[in-house]
Structure formats: C-alpha cells, structure tokens
Design a protein around this motif. Structure first.
Motif, PDB file in Angstrom:
ATOM      1  N   VAL A  73      16.628  53.680  40.829  1.00  0.00           N
ATOM      2  CA  VAL A  73      16.142  53.293  39.257  1.00  0.00           C
ATOM      3  C   VAL A  73      14.760  52.764  39.525  1.00  0.00           C
ATOM      4  O   VAL A  73      14.476  51.775  40.383  1.00  0.00           O
ATOM      5  N   MET A  74      14.039  52.836  38.332  1.00  0.00           N
ATOM      6  CA  MET A  74      12.820  52.184  38.266  1.00  0.00           C
ATOM      7  C   MET A  74      12.563  51.528  36.882  1.00  0.00           C
ATOM      8  O   MET A  74      13.086  51.897  35.930  1.00  0.00           O
ATOM      9  N   LEU A  75      12.213  50.319  36.901  1.00  0.00           N
ATOM     10  CA  LEU A  75      12.111  49.127  35.895  1.00  0.00           C
ATOM     11  C   LEU A  75      10.474  49.138  35.504  1.00  0.00           C
ATOM     12  O   LEU A  75       9.752  48.962  36.415  1.00  0.00           O
ATOM     13  N   PHE A  76      10.140  49.374  34.305  1.00  0.00           N
ATOM     14  CA  PHE A  76       8.776  49.227  33.888  1.00  0.00           C
ATOM     15  C   PHE A  76       8.390  48.297  32.894  1.00  0.00           C
ATOM     16  O   PHE A  76       9.204  48.448  31.866  1.00  0.00           O
ATOM     17  N   ASP A  77       7.786  47.104  32.978  1.00  0.00           N
ATOM     18  CA  ASP A  77       7.665  45.971  32.120  1.00  0.00           C
ATOM     19  C   ASP A  77       6.367  45.937  31.512  1.00  0.00           C
ATOM     20  O   ASP A  77       5.190  45.655  32.105  1.00  0.00           O
ATOM     21  N   GLU A  78       6.437  46.632  30.207  1.00  0.00           N
ATOM     22  CA  GLU A  78       4.937  46.738  29.490  1.00  0.00           C
ATOM     23  C   GLU A  78       3.694  47.159  30.366  1.00  0.00           C
ATOM     24  O   GLU A  78       2.592  46.345  30.310  1.00  0.00           O
ATOM     25  N   VAL A  79       3.906  48.272  31.282  1.00  0.00           N
ATOM     26  CA  VAL A  79       2.887  48.574  32.121  1.00  0.00           C
ATOM     27  C   VAL A  79       1.368  48.752  31.506  1.00  0.00           C
ATOM     28  O   VAL A  79       0.436  49.020  32.419  1.00  0.00           O
ATOM     29  N   THR A  80       1.390  49.279  30.266  1.00  0.00           N
ATOM     30  CA  THR A  80       0.336  49.805  29.865  1.00  0.00           C
ATOM     31  C   THR A  80      -0.443  48.736  28.944  1.00  0.00           C
ATOM     32  O   THR A  80      -1.372  48.918  28.414  1.00  0.00           O
ATOM     33  N   SER A  81       0.263  47.604  28.838  1.00  0.00           N
ATOM     34  CA  SER A  81      -0.144  46.690  27.514  1.00  0.00           C
ATOM     35  C   SER A  81      -1.590  46.122  27.992  1.00  0.00           C
ATOM     36  O   SER A  81      -2.157  45.780  26.953  1.00  0.00           O
ATOM     37  N   ALA A  82      -2.122  45.846  29.227  1.00  0.00           N
ATOM     38  CA  ALA A  82      -3.502  45.700  29.525  1.00  0.00           C
ATOM     39  C   ALA A  82      -4.413  46.607  29.711  1.00  0.00           C
ATOM     40  O   ALA A  82      -5.529  46.419  29.894  1.00  0.00           O
ATOM     41  N   LEU A  83      -4.051  48.089  29.131  1.00  0.00           N
ATOM     42  CA  LEU A  83      -5.125  48.996  29.378  1.00  0.00           C
ATOM     43  C   LEU A  83      -5.665  49.489  28.159  1.00  0.00           C
ATOM     44  O   LEU A  83      -4.850  49.597  27.081  1.00  0.00           O
ATOM     45  N   ASP A  84      -6.624  49.909  28.093  1.00  0.00           N
ATOM     46  CA  ASP A  84      -7.165  50.773  26.862  1.00  0.00           C
ATOM     47  C   ASP A  84      -6.699  52.049  26.801  1.00  0.00           C
ATOM     48  O   ASP A  84      -5.876  52.573  27.714  1.00  0.00           O
TER      49      ASP A  84
ATOM     50  N   ASN B   3      -3.029  56.504  28.498  1.00  0.00           N
ATOM     51  CA  ASN B   3      -2.643  57.777  28.585  1.00  0.00           C
ATOM     52  C   ASN B   3      -2.385  58.260  30.055  1.00  0.00           C
ATOM     53  O   ASN B   3      -1.481  58.996  30.506  1.00  0.00           O
ATOM     54  N   GLU B   4      -3.256  57.794  30.931  1.00  0.00           N
ATOM     55  CA  GLU B   4      -3.072  58.079  32.388  1.00  0.00           C
ATOM     56  C   GLU B   4      -1.789  57.842  32.927  1.00  0.00           C
ATOM     57  O   GLU B   4      -1.153  58.695  33.803  1.00  0.00           O
ATOM     58  N   VAL B   5      -1.454  56.398  32.676  1.00  0.00           N
ATOM     59  CA  VAL B   5      -0.115  56.003  33.287  1.00  0.00           C
ATOM     60  C   VAL B   5       1.082  56.880  32.564  1.00  0.00           C
ATOM     61  O   VAL B   5       1.928  56.933  33.129  1.00  0.00           O
TER      62      VAL B   5
ATOM     63  N   VAL C 100       1.346  59.732  31.455  1.00  0.00           N
ATOM     64  CA  VAL C 100       1.467  60.926  31.739  1.00  0.00           C
ATOM     65  C   VAL C 100       2.164  60.916  33.299  1.00  0.00           C
ATOM     66  O   VAL C 100       3.175  61.637  33.315  1.00  0.00           O
ATOM     67  N   VAL C 101       1.993  59.940  34.091  1.00  0.00           N
ATOM     68  CA  VAL C 101       2.697  59.920  35.270  1.00  0.00           C
ATOM     69  C   VAL C 101       4.108  59.514  35.130  1.00  0.00           C
ATOM     70  O   VAL C 101       4.883  59.993  35.714  1.00  0.00           O
ATOM     71  N   MET C 102       4.355  58.554  34.149  1.00  0.00           N
ATOM     72  CA  MET C 102       5.575  58.403  33.828  1.00  0.00           C
ATOM     73  C   MET C 102       6.423  59.566  33.193  1.00  0.00           C
ATOM     74  O   MET C 102       7.521  59.575  33.377  1.00  0.00           O
ATOM     75  N   GLU C 103       5.989  60.003  32.538  1.00  0.00           N
ATOM     76  CA  GLU C 103       6.503  61.437  31.887  1.00  0.00           C
ATOM     77  C   GLU C 103       7.203  62.493  32.954  1.00  0.00           C
ATOM     78  O   GLU C 103       7.700  62.961  32.613  1.00  0.00           O
ATOM     79  N   LYS C 104       6.000  62.645  33.911  1.00  0.00           N
ATOM     80  CA  LYS C 104       6.308  63.429  34.994  1.00  0.00           C
ATOM     81  C   LYS C 104       7.473  62.971  35.889  1.00  0.00           C
ATOM     82  O   LYS C 104       8.300  63.605  36.249  1.00  0.00           O
ATOM     83  N   LEU C 105       7.760  61.744  36.015  1.00  0.00           N
ATOM     84  CA  LEU C 105       8.694  60.859  36.759  1.00  0.00           C
ATOM     85  C   LEU C 105      10.000  61.300  36.060  1.00  0.00           C
ATOM     86  O   LEU C 105      11.292  61.642  36.587  1.00  0.00           O
TER      87      LEU C 105
END
Length: 241
Positions: A159-170, A175-177, A179-184
């Motif tokens: 199981v993978m948990l993601f906590d607001e992993v893109t909130s500090a990014l422009d 979008n880079e991140v 895309v990776v999560m969508e592939k997972l």
C-alpha cells in the motif's frame, strides 16, 4: 478481504477531536482520493494508517498488519506500507541512489548489489535513472519528489500513502509527479492519497472520500461522486476548488 480496514477510528490532540469515528475499507488495487478542507482530518487519517499517529480508539488493519504501536510491529508494518509527504525528506549528503537504497538495506537486510538493482529499477519507473549519482540539491522539486516515491517503491510496499505530495510544487512539476502516480495506479498499486488535485482524483482514483469536520461526509466511486455530489458541503467544496 480488503487490504485496508478501518473501524470507528477516533483521534484527539488534547481537547481537539480530529477524527470522530471514521470507518472505511479499501480493496487491493484501488486508488482512493481523500478530499476535504484544511482541518477535516484527512492527513491525520493517513498518518494513523502508517502508525505515525497513535489512535485513541478504533481498529486499523492494513496490508495484513493489525495496528500495534510496539517498535518491532511498526517496523514490520512500514515494510509493507509506504508513505510520501509534501516535504521530500531526502538526505542531502547522500546521492539519489544512496537515498533509495538506504531503507531496503537497513530494514530488509538485502545485499548492496540487490539494493542497487532494485533502486535503479525504481528510478527508471519514475523516469530518473540518469540522476542516480546526483545529489538532492542538484534536482528540481518535482525530481526530488519522484526520488521520494522511488525510495518508497524500493521497499516493495503493498500500500502507498501520499500526503499532499504536489502542494509545494508549481504546475509543471506537479504534472511530473502526477504522471508517475498515474502509472503506479495503472500498474495496480493500492494507493490512498490526500490531494487537492481534483482532476487527478476524478480521472485516476477509483473511489473518492470527502471528509468534513472529522467524519467521512460522502464517499463513492469517483465518477459518481463528482458527477452527482449529494451534500451541500461537498458541492460547496467542489465549487471552491
């Protein structure tokens, strides 16, 4: 059997009750988006699932582990339950490859050669194999977050948990991140993510949970819950997003 089962979870910080009786089930291979305003309890729930917060009441079973707070039990749980945060938490003095191999070598006691092979495979999965010898300060924020994801994947979690992993990014790095999560997700990884990325939740998450004032206020298949929100609070939330 669901891979995640939460029953009547309660969590307080002093006099403030943040989770007020939360119950949910997640099936293997599901992607579940946790939505809600700041203070609704969604990040606290995620941290409880990894044992980072000790609950006041209720039960958690995740990836075959009944939640216990002894150090040995938590170490075993975290081999199967990865978590990625908003802050990347990479070791600045270690290369990308060293950051990714460290946890498997320490916790799983695998050989340096095997850890390296796994790390390179995971870096390839997030599109960063060529950055293996770089250091965190030589990477963009999006690249650092992708390394953090590779680091969790190297543990081969269930199981993978993601906590607001893109909130500090422009937006471009976000979008880079994503895309990776969508592939997972496409590869069948069970994922629970706290996010403000409504389009990602709508498109990629199989189920969406809207939390409000410490409770699950609305939940269902993403395509249904976005198309026809049932509560005023969720409609208002979507309107403001």
């Amino acid at each position: 059997m669901p891979i995640v089962r939460v029953e009547n979870l309660r969590k307080s910080f002093g006099a403030l009750e943040v989770l007020k009786g939360v119950s949910l089930k997640v099936e293997r291979g599901q992607v579940v988006a946790l939505l809600g305003r700041s203070g609704s309890g969604k990040s606290t729930l995620l941290r409880c699932l990894n044992g980072l917060e000790k609950v006041n009441a209720g039960e958690i079973e995740i990836a075959g582990h009944a939640m216990k707070y002894q150090a040995a039990a938590l170490r075993e749980l975290r081999k199967d339950v990865g978590i990625v945060f908003q802050s990347f938490n990479l070791f600045p003095h270690l290369s990308v490859l060293e950051n990714v191999t460290l946890a498997p070598r320490l916790s799983k006691r695998i050989s340096k050669v095997e850890a390296r092979e796994t790390a390179l495979a995971m870096l390839s999965k997030v599109g960063l194999r060529e950055k293996a010898t770089s250091y965190p300060d030589q990477l963009s924020g999006g690249q650092q977050q992708r390394v953090a994801i590779a680091r969790s994947l190297a543990m081969n979690p269930k199981v993978m948990l993601f906590d607001e992993v893109t909130s500090a990014l422009d937006p471009e790095l976000t979008n880079e991140v994503l895309v990776v999560m969508e592939k997972l997700a496409a590869d069948g990884m069970t994922m629970i993510l706290v996010t403000h990325e409504m389009e990602f939740a709508r498109k990629v998450a199989t189920a969406t949970i809207f939390m409000h004032q410490g409770l699950i206020h609305e939940a269902g298949p993403s395509k249904d819950i976005f198309a026809s929100p049932k509560t005023v609070e969720f409609r208002q939330f979507l309107g403001a997003a």
